[in-house]
Design a protein around this motif. Structure first.
Motif, mmCIF file in Angstrom:
data_model
loop_
_atom_site.group_PDB
_atom_site.id
_atom_site.type_symbol
_atom_site.label_atom_id
_atom_site.label_comp_id
_atom_site.label_asym_id
_atom_site.label_seq_id
_atom_site.Cartn_x
_atom_site.Cartn_y
_atom_site.Cartn_z
ATOM 1 N N GLY A 147 0.818 -1.210 0.000
ATOM 2 C CA GLY A 147 0.000 0.000 0.000
ATOM 3 C C GLY A 147 0.849 1.256 0.000
ATOM 4 N N PHE A 148 1.948 1.225 0.743
ATOM 5 C CA PHE A 148 2.850 2.382 0.751
ATOM 6 C C PHE A 148 3.455 2.604 -0.633
ATOM 7 N N VAL A 194 3.529 5.605 -5.899
ATOM 8 C CA VAL A 194 3.220 5.694 -7.332
ATOM 9 C C VAL A 194 2.245 6.834 -7.591
ATOM 10 N N LYS A 195 1.211 6.925 -6.761
ATOM 11 C CA LYS A 195 0.212 7.983 -6.961
ATOM 12 C C LYS A 195 0.825 9.372 -6.755
ATOM 13 N N ALA A 252 3.971 10.065 -7.289
ATOM 14 C CA ALA A 252 4.886 10.303 -8.407
ATOM 15 C C ALA A 252 4.146 10.831 -9.634
ATOM 16 N N PHE A 253 2.902 10.357 -9.826
ATOM 17 C CA PHE A 253 2.120 10.781 -10.990
ATOM 18 C C PHE A 253 1.104 11.854 -10.632
ATOM 19 N N ASN A 254 1.201 12.334 -9.366
ATOM 20 C CA ASN A 254 0.353 13.436 -8.920
ATOM 21 C C ASN A 254 -1.139 13.129 -9.101
ATOM 22 N N ILE A 255 -1.535 11.925 -8.668
ATOM 23 C CA ILE A 255 -2.945 11.546 -8.718
ATOM 24 C C ILE A 255 -3.380 11.126 -7.310
ATOM 25 N N LYS A 256 -4.659 11.300 -7.027
ATOM 26 C CA LYS A 256 -5.171 10.967 -5.696
ATOM 27 C C LYS A 256 -5.511 9.482 -5.603
#
Length: 318
Positions: free
Chosen positions: A223-224, A229-230, A232-236
């Motif tokens: 989960g971490f 990853v989220k 890094a791609f600037n997504i929630k």
């Protein structure tokens, strides 16, 4: 394609007549899969365009990461199902229970941040959730072990909860009596007001402690990783199919490595080496006609020499 073909081959081993017709495809399945991958790779390199290199390479890397974390993990889940629903259901339940208790302990007792990637995760929730998960796993395993639907390998793909499943149960599911050490026995006798010299426990319950420990200590890092990853791609969230919770991947991010571990643990410490009729017949079909006849005659001769079949039966077979 490679993994689904592998699963189909394994399922069709229970239907030898159908497998025989598809044997040429299965015999070269690995080469066909690799050839398809090479075609895709060559096509990708051929479509690289100036000014888009960074974007295209990012998509290439993202695709491979998704295959590794989602498709390969799904394959491990399928492998676990083929060994018994127990090995699919228990790991998933342990991760869910750990997530719930980690939240409860973190909400009421959380004071110290665990990791910067997830500011709301605390050491108190991490430790408390781990302890409760191990208690749950030990008790829940005993409950599931009495159900043949859970512990037996599925006899067919259309098996349901109401199917009358029968099998030779793996010895780890059979209760065994263990002697209690003297000091522990004396302590329990004092606390419970009764003498306890031995306890009856299923060996799989001890294995469940190891799996529970992994679900508590290591699986959360899946989960971490997803959080990283989220960020890094600037997504929630990975998706929006579940209102207020993101997508399915957001709910199962801790399962990324759980399926791989549970399958590896099962194969390494629990699985019994066995020869099945379906497996033997599959190998028989791989032989040419002369070798098949030679094997048939050898088996016939062996059975006659051991008295398993009579001359009359042999004559009837011939």
């Amino acid at each position: 394609y490679y993994l689904y073909g592998h699963n189909m081959h394994r399922a069709l081993e229970r239907r030898p007549w159908l497998e025989a017709h598809l044997r040429p495809v299965f015999a070269h399945h690995t080469f066909i899969s690799f050839s398809l991958y090479l075609i895709g790779f060559v096509w990708f390199v051929g479509t690289l365009r100036k000014g888009y290199y960074r974007f295209q390479m990012g998509q290439f890397a993202w695709t491979h990461m998704a295959l590794g974390l989602v498709v390969v993990q799904s394959q491990y889940m399928i492998e676990n199902i083929f060994e018994g629903i127990f090995w699919f259901f228990l790991p998933i339940a342990l991760v869910i229970v750990n997530d719930i208790f980690a939240y409860i302990f973190g909400f009421f007792f959380g004071r110290h941040q665990l990791i910067e990637l997830s500011p709301k995760k605390t050491w108190e929730g991490y430790i408390g959730g781990g302890l409760m998960t191990m208690v749950f796993g030990f008790a829940f395993t005993a409950l599931l072990s009495d159900w043949n639907f859970m512990v037996c390998p599925p006899p067919s793909l259309n098996m349901t909860v109401f199917s009358n499943v029968q099998c030779d149960v793996n010895p780890v599911f059979v209760p065994k009596e263990y002697a209690v050490p003297g000091a522990v026995s004396a302590l329990l006798s004092t606390l419970l007001r009764r003498h306890i010299a031995s306890v009856t426990i299923r060996p799989v319950q001890f294995h469940s402690l190891a799996i529970s420990a992994f679900a508590s200590l290591i699986a959360p890092f899946g989960g971490f990783f997803a959080s990283g990853v989220k960020r890094a791609f600037n997504i929630k969230d990975f998706g929006n199919s579940i209102p207020g919770h993101g997508g399915v991947t957001d709910r199962f991010d801790c399962q990324f490595i759980m399926a791989a571990f549970s399958h590896t643990y099962y194969v390494s410490f629990i699985k019994l080496s066995s020869v099945t009729i379906a497996g033997v017949f599959s190998s028989f079909l791989a032989l040419n006609a002369d070798k098949q006849v030679e094997l048939f005659q050898s088996i016939q001769e062996y059975l006659q020499n051991t008295g398993s079949i009579s001359d009359a039966v042999k004559s009837a077979v011939v």
